[in-house]
Write a protein that holds these residues in place. Structure first.
Motif, PDB file in Angstrom:
ATOM      1  N   ARG A   1      13.146  -0.542   2.797  1.00 51.75           N
ATOM      2  CA  ARG A   1      12.270   0.387   2.069  1.00 51.75           C
ATOM      3  C   ARG A   1      11.469   1.257   3.037  1.00 51.75           C
ATOM      4  N   MET A   2      11.077   0.681   4.183  1.00 51.03           N
ATOM      5  CA  MET A   2      10.307   1.453   5.158  1.00 51.03           C
ATOM      6  C   MET A   2      11.112   2.645   5.674  1.00 51.03           C
ATOM      7  N   TYR A   3      12.398   2.446   5.987  1.00 57.24           N
ATOM      8  CA  TYR A   3      13.219   3.548   6.485  1.00 57.24           C
ATOM      9  C   TYR A   3      13.383   4.629   5.419  1.00 57.24           C
ATOM     10  N   THR A   4      13.502   4.215   4.151  1.00 53.97           N
ATOM     11  CA  THR A   4      13.603   5.205   3.062  1.00 53.97           C
ATOM     12  C   THR A   4      12.314   6.008   2.943  1.00 53.97           C
ATOM     13  N   TRP A   5      11.180   5.330   2.995  1.00 53.80           N
ATOM     14  CA  TRP A   5       9.891   6.032   2.904  1.00 53.80           C
ATOM     15  C   TRP A   5       9.685   6.944   4.112  1.00 53.80           C
TER      16      TRP A   5
ATOM     17  N   ARG B   1       0.827  -1.210   0.000  1.00 51.52           N
ATOM     18  CA  ARG B   1       0.000   0.000   0.000  1.00 51.52           C
ATOM     19  C   ARG B   1       0.863   1.263   0.000  1.00 51.52           C
ATOM     20  N   LEU B   2       1.917   1.284   0.792  1.00 51.44           N
ATOM     21  CA  LEU B   2       2.786   2.455   0.837  1.00 51.44           C
ATOM     22  C   LEU B   2       3.528   2.646  -0.480  1.00 51.44           C
ATOM     23  N   SER B   3       3.897   1.549  -1.100  1.00 53.52           N
ATOM     24  CA  SER B   3       4.554   1.658  -2.398  1.00 53.52           C
ATOM     25  C   SER B   3       3.629   2.303  -3.428  1.00 53.52           C
ATOM     26  N   ALA B   4       2.331   1.950  -3.358  1.00 51.51           N
ATOM     27  CA  ALA B   4       1.374   2.561  -4.286  1.00 51.51           C
ATOM     28  C   ALA B   4       1.125   4.024  -3.936  1.00 51.51           C
ATOM     29  N   GLN B   5       1.071   4.357  -2.628  1.00 55.13           N
ATOM     30  CA  GLN B   5       0.803   5.739  -2.227  1.00 55.13           C
ATOM     31  C   GLN B   5       1.982   6.662  -2.521  1.00 55.13           C
ATOM     32  N   LEU B   6       3.171   6.248  -2.137  1.00 59.73           N
ATOM     33  CA  LEU B   6       4.336   7.103  -2.295  1.00 59.73           C
ATOM     34  C   LEU B   6       4.873   7.112  -3.721  1.00 59.73           C
TER      35      LEU B   6
ATOM     36  N   GLU C   1       2.492   2.095  11.823  1.00 63.63           N
ATOM     37  CA  GLU C   1       2.096   0.705  12.077  1.00 63.63           C
ATOM     38  C   GLU C   1       3.167  -0.260  11.603  1.00 63.63           C
ATOM     39  N   LEU C   2       3.765   0.051  10.456  1.00 58.70           N
ATOM     40  CA  LEU C   2       4.828  -0.811   9.942  1.00 58.70           C
ATOM     41  C   LEU C   2       6.030  -0.816  10.880  1.00 58.70           C
ATOM     42  N   GLY C   3       6.338   0.346  11.482  1.00 57.38           N
ATOM     43  CA  GLY C   3       7.443   0.405  12.432  1.00 57.38           C
ATOM     44  C   GLY C   3       7.184  -0.430  13.666  1.00 57.38           C
ATOM     45  N   GLU C   4       5.935  -0.455  14.147  1.00 59.96           N
ATOM     46  CA  GLU C   4       5.604  -1.292  15.306  1.00 59.96           C
ATOM     47  C   GLU C   4       5.712  -2.773  14.975  1.00 59.96           C
ATOM     48  N   LEU C   5       5.361  -3.143  13.743  1.00 56.96           N
ATOM     49  CA  LEU C   5       5.391  -4.560  13.370  1.00 56.96           C
ATOM     50  C   LEU C   5       6.810  -5.092  13.235  1.00 56.96           C
TER      51      LEU C   5
END
Length: 367
Positions: free
Chosen positions: A219-223, A174-179, A198-202
């Motif tokens: 990828r999460m840290y980059t976003w 979902r984040l890949s589609a949004q960003l 939420e992704l950081g908590e997981l």
């Protein structure tokens, strides 16, 4: 049935136990009387003079035999020892004859005591067998329950990891589609920040070794870095222009990321430092004097100024005091304008923080 068996076994054991008790008491009484009589007789019997060395605690057979051989009276010593043995045998026979009944009763008591001990040994063996059966009945179910509990715990851990991995992949997609939608204006930063939080908590748990997740974490840290950069840009532009929409979006971004207090602290420090720098620059006496002299020179007045003492700022020349005064008041007006603008932006930020609420708790951001 069990209670009847218990009653019957107790009724059988009680006579044996009572007989054992009677036997023990009788044996103790006989032993006491025998000991008393033996002690009395022993007190009346004394060994002969040549038997005294045999009663010593440090008697040594070899030394005594060597001493006899050295004296050369072997036959005499043999006669004395034979006579002593005969006398001792007579004493023992006399003692047994006098206490025959006591010794016999003690032998009977000992046999009864042995029977009682045999019964007790049988009961102890039966108790051990019962405890072994009970242990076997308890150990097997306990082992099965322990194994089942351990399996259930491991199954729960596996299910939790799988659930987190699936949710991480969903959020990452979902984040890949949004960003990746296009320009920053087309990105919903608030939703992206919520998903990143939420992704950081997981990913906080131990997911080392799960290869499918390691790439998503990078990828999460980059976003997250990109969303924080765009959110900070929105806050700065909103503070400069007084745009409540940009300010609200920026605040919501950092609130969803869970770092709103730190971001507000940095923002207020930035506003404070900027005003401090501008006020210091506008109220600098040297710069005001230079501006006054420049204005006076343009007006045709002389640019001469009085020399200043070491460590003191040079004051304006008498002919430039009017220009100096005008420049000072102009700079003071600018400082007050900057102060008014900064306070207005901070008040606007405070009102916006009190207005926006958490969608779940309905508490304002300022709380």
């Amino acid at each position: 049935m069990a209670s009847e068996a218990t009653k019957s076994s107790s009724s059988i054991d009680n006579p044996l136990e009572s007989n054992a008790d009677d036997g023990r008491k009788s044996a103790e009484r006989n032993a006491d009387s025998a000991v008393d009589e033996t002690t009395a007789e022993a007190a009346g019997w004394e060994p002969q003079e040549h038997m005294v060395p045999f009663l010593a605690s440090d008697f040594n057979v070899e030394e005594h035999a060597t001493q006899i051989l050295q004296q050369g009276n072997i036959s005499e010593e043999m006669q004395k020892l034979g006579h002593a043995l005969t006398e001792l045998d007579c004493t023992i026979q006399s003692h047994v004859s006098l206490h025959y009944n006591d010794l016999l009763s003690r032998a009977v008591s000992n046999s009864q005591l042995e029977k009682s001990l045999a019964v007790m040994a049988t009961h102890i063996e039966s108790l051990e067998l019962s405890s072994d059966r009970l242990r076997a009945r308890v150990a097997d179910p306990y082992s099965k329950i322990s194994q089942g509990t351990q399996s259930l715990h491991r199954l729960q851990q596996t299910v939790d990891i799988l659930r987190r991995v699936v949710r991480i992949l969903q959020l990452s997609k979902r984040l890949s589609a949004q960003l990746g939608a296009g320009s920053s204006g087309d990105i919903d930063l608030a939703k992206a920040a919520s998903g990143l939080a939420e992704l950081g908590e997981l990913v906080e748990g131990d997911l080392s070794g799960v290869e499918v997740v390691e790439g998503e974490v990078r990828r999460m840290y980059t976003w997250r870095t990109e969303v924080e950069r765009q959110g900070d840009s929105l806050l700065q532009r909103g503070m400069e222009a007084g745009n409540q929409s940009q300010l609200g979006t920026g605040l919501q971004v950092f609130y969803n990321l869970g770092i709103l207090p730190e971001t507000l602290t940095k923002l207020l420090e930035s506003v404070q430092n900027k005003f401090k720098t501008q006020a210091t620059d506008l109220l600098d006496i040297r710069k005001i004097t230079a501006q006054a002299e420049e204005a006076g020179s343009k007006g045709g007045s002389s640019r001469s100024s009085r020399p200043s003492a070491p460590g003191k700022a040079a004051g304006p020349a008498p002919s430039n005091k009017a220009a100096f005064r005008a420049t000072l008041w102009t700079n003071l007006d600018q400082v007050l304008d900057q102060l008014h603008s900064s306070v207005s932006r901070v008040l606007q930020l405070q009102k916006l923080l009190a207005k926006k609420q958490d969608p779940n708790t309905h508490l304002p951001y300022i709380s």
